[in-house]
Design an enzyme around this catalytic site. Sequence first.
Site, PDB file in Angstrom:
ATOM      1  N   TYR A 124      47.490  30.603  47.401  1.00  0.00           N
ATOM      2  CA  TYR A 124      48.853  30.327  47.407  1.00  0.00           C
ATOM      3  C   TYR A 124      49.406  29.687  48.421  1.00  0.00           C
ATOM      4  O   TYR A 124      50.783  29.544  48.514  1.00  0.00           O
ATOM      5  CB  TYR A 124      49.363  31.856  47.596  1.00  0.00           C
ATOM      6  N   LYS A 191      35.922  38.872  47.361  1.00  0.00           N
ATOM      7  CA  LYS A 191      34.741  38.537  46.542  1.00  0.00           C
ATOM      8  C   LYS A 191      33.902  38.026  47.501  1.00  0.00           C
ATOM      9  O   LYS A 191      33.311  36.777  47.520  1.00  0.00           O
ATOM     10  CB  LYS A 191      34.990  37.588  45.344  1.00  0.00           C
ATOM     11  N   ASP A 225      35.849  41.917  40.959  1.00  0.00           N
ATOM     12  CA  ASP A 225      35.561  42.148  39.733  1.00  0.00           C
ATOM     13  C   ASP A 225      35.285  43.572  39.237  1.00  0.00           C
ATOM     14  O   ASP A 225      35.784  44.212  38.607  1.00  0.00           O
ATOM     15  CB  ASP A 225      34.502  41.286  39.231  1.00  0.00           C
ATOM     16  N   ASP A 249      47.956  39.550  43.643  1.00  0.00           N
ATOM     17  CA  ASP A 249      48.692  39.300  42.942  1.00  0.00           C
ATOM     18  C   ASP A 249      48.243  39.714  41.503  1.00  0.00           C
ATOM     19  O   ASP A 249      49.037  40.503  40.777  1.00  0.00           O
ATOM     20  CB  ASP A 249      48.844  37.605  42.648  1.00  0.00           C
TER      21      ASP A 249
END
Length: 361
Positions: A124, A191, A225, A249
């Site tokens: 972002y 991740k 995930d 987000d």
Amino acid sequence: MSYTVTLIPGDGIGPEVADAAARCIEATGVKITWETALAGQSALDTVGSLLPGQTLDSIRKNKVCLKGPITTPIGKGFRSVNVAIRLELDLYACLRPAKSFQGVRSLYKDIDLVVVRENSEDLYAGIEFEEGKPETAGLIRRIQQLSKKNIRPDAGLSIKPISKFASERIVRFAFEYALANKRAKVTAVTKANIMKFTDGLFLSVAREVAEKYEGRVAFEEALVDNMCMQLVQKPHNYDVLVLPNLYGDILSDLCAGLIGGLGIAPGANIGDNIAVFEAVHGSAPKYAGRNKVNPTAMISSGILMLRHLKEIKAANALETALASVLAEGTSVTYDLKPRRDDPSAVGTKEMADAVIAKIKR
Ligand code: NAD
């Protein structure tokens, strides 16, 4: 005590939900002078700038802002004004509680999650290089030299910066929030197994910060995930989640879905001295001006604002009134009815009136 608060009505449904929330807040008896400021399409049309300097000055001066959603065209055109406000004012923590209300139809009951999203960096940050531009080709060549990895010449690039500084302050914010609000556990979601130098850094900083809270707030780690699956299967196992910007987000919308949708989910963007309160949902342009959409998310953002101002009695009174209207299910908007074409649904304004009528001062 009285307060001056910046009020940004916003675009699309923004003015309607912002007005509903402002009236509910006033009805608690807390004395607020609203300083109306423009941002987004309405600002562009009126003063020729998407984010006028006066608007930022007003927020800087008042330190607290209630903001309606702002339209951001997808793809070409301007970058998000919302992101610009967060970056300009260094509102580094995005707080998005997801709490079930009785009477709101949703897949689960008794959800009580809090998403703490890093707001200042990650994908972002807006550092992007367009496909086909000479600087993009130059950067691709340089990255290939340094990394010995191939990038196709027709690629666009988005840069993902994650720093120790920003990771440390957001994880600390999550732990401090957990302590102040008697929450038991913080889960850091990344991740890190794939992006070792960005998500991996965030996670290693999170582990260090967590050590300082050992014995007071539990800490656990999850991969993003797997976290999506866990939240769908066992959402009650989680408490406070802390995440880099993009995952935050996405997961905050997922959490909004767990409690009945975007019409319900509130949010706050918080820095060291300034806080901007806004719903998770956007400006829903197709409903603009129709007195139709659900004001709950914006009213709940107002409740977060009252808590931030330490007006706890007023916040509790407004929350109880809102919960009562939702539980009764009579004076509620179309999206809260069993069927969306239910003729007994009321408008945004009338739902706010029903909440106001129930506030006990
Ligand atoms: P959106 O949240 O505006 O609307 C998606 C759908 O969700 C709507 O069509 C509607 O069915 C439902 N919805 C949203 N708010 C609701 C409410 N209060 N009551 C009942 N139903 C509601 O998302 P979008 O269509 O993806 O985005 C529209 C615009 O808003 C875009 O320009 C986007 O960039 C912007 N946006 C702004 C913010 C913000 O200002 N913070 C946040 C998200 C999106």
